[in-house]
Write a protein that holds these residues in place. Structure first.
Motif: not given
Length: 367
Positions: A32-60
């Motif tokens: 899953s991506p952990i950074h996303n490019y913000d075109h307005l700020k013109r920079e990479w920002t932290s982004y966790d697309s796995s926030q809703e996953w359980d711990e076992s899926r996060k470990s995978v």
């Protein structure tokens, strides 16, 4: 408990063997991506697309990221170890823990899904090849070197097989890459209409200049990128050529067999063509261009969306001849052929990635 873990472990090893045996299968494992490019700020920002996953899926997901050497997508040059060795080392330390049991269940599910997807997507037909790229002319880089608009570049970015949309199977010549932005043109995609027919230049810029009405009217228009591609404005049209006598042209690449120039005065191009200084086949027209914000392209290379490739300054052949050949080939055959051919020059594993060329390959799916 031990029987369940051993059963899961055997299933993991079986799946791992299939992925280790096929680069195309292996490339389907992405995190899953952990950074996303913000075109307005013109920079990479932290982004966790796995926030809703359980711990076992996060470990995978973390396991896949380690396998990909911190990249989201697989890069052949970064292959550290096999899946089998990784799994064996993990279970060797604490084979019967609850944590490993949960990990095994989640990993088997992910690997099974990815293997099924890969098996249905891998194209087993012979990979198309065209003798237009010389392997000794190319090398894979970790990053895209910085250079401004007044400097020449011999660098490309080549799309990862999982990259969707308008950049799918693209080869992009980098025209500029500095601290503020990056610019380039896709060199292997002809512009097509809703029926898949190649678009001639006369239909884009009718009766606007002698260059287009007399010399280049039947030239296929290449899709340079998404910026300005919907416009028929002359400002969105870029012309690459190897005629150094064109006034106002900017040199974008050079080597022992000549230079590549961008744009210039249209009247000067006509004069050079009329005098026989250059031929009309040495001009390639692009509608639109590709653009990235500050640090965006470097970040995309880092996450694995693109392979950064250098075209040697000591290359054996003229770069414009490559472009011209690619231009003609892509008008008569799928544009992915040139993409396949270039990846094959980078080595066996890069070549194996082209087996995924059928991925997301529905016609006109460039949205």
């Amino acid at each position: 408990m031990k029987k369940v873990i051993l059963s899961s472990y055997r299933a993991l090893i079986k799946h791992a063997h299939a992925f280790d045996a096929s680069v195309a299968h292996r490339a389907m494992l992405c995190s899953s991506p952990i950074h996303n490019y913000d075109h307005l700020k013109r920079e990479w920002t932290s982004y966790d697309s796995s926030q809703e996953w359980d711990e076992s899926r996060k470990s995978v997901d973390a396991f896949i990221r380690v396998l990909n050497d911190s990249k989201e997508w697989y890069h052949p040059s970064h292959r550290k170890e096999t899946l089998r060795s990784f799994i064996r080392n993990r279970f060797r330390n604490s084979p019967f823990s609850t944590q490993n049991l949960n990990f095994a269940f989640a990993a088997v599910k992910v690997l099974h899904h990815s293997q099924s997807a890969a098996s249905s997507l891998v194209d087993r037909s012979p990979t198309p090849t065209h003798p237009i790229w010389d392997p000794s002319d190319f090398s894979v880089l970790e990053t895209i070197p910085l250079h401004g608009t007044n400097e020449t570049s011999n660098h490309f970015v080549v799309a990862h097989p999982l990259l969707p949309g308008i950049f799918r199977h693209s080869i992009v010549l980098i025209l500029k890459h500095d601290s503020s932005s990056a610019l380039g043109v896709i060199i292997n995609k002809p512009l097509t209409n809703s029926e898949g027919a190649v678009t001639p230049l006369w239909s884009i810029v009718p009766d606007q200049h002698t260059l287009f009405t007399k010399f280049l009217s039947n030239h296929a228009v290449m899709l340079g990128g998404p910026v300005g591609a919907e416009s028929s404005d002359m400002m969105s049209l870029l012309i690459l050529h190897n005629c150094g006598d064109v006034a106002g042209a900017s040199c974008v690449s050079e080597g022992p067999h000549g230079k590549v120039f961008l744009n210039g005065e249209l009247d000067s191009m006509v004069e050079c063509l009329e005098k026989g200084i250059c031929e009309k086949d040495n001009f390639i027209c692009f509608l639109g261009f590709s653009s990235w914000g500050e640090g965006q392209l470097s970040g995309e290379v880092e996450r694995g969306s693109w392979f950064s490739v250098a075209h040697s300054a000591n290359r054996k052949q003229d770069l414009v001849r490559h472009f011209s050949q690619t231009h003609h080939d892509t008008c008569a055959a799928p544009y992915s052929n040139a993409w396949c051919d270039l990846l094959q020059t980078l080595g066996e594993e890069f070549g194996d990635l082209t087996k995924l060329r059928s991925l997301q390959s529905k016609p006109h799916d460039d949205s």
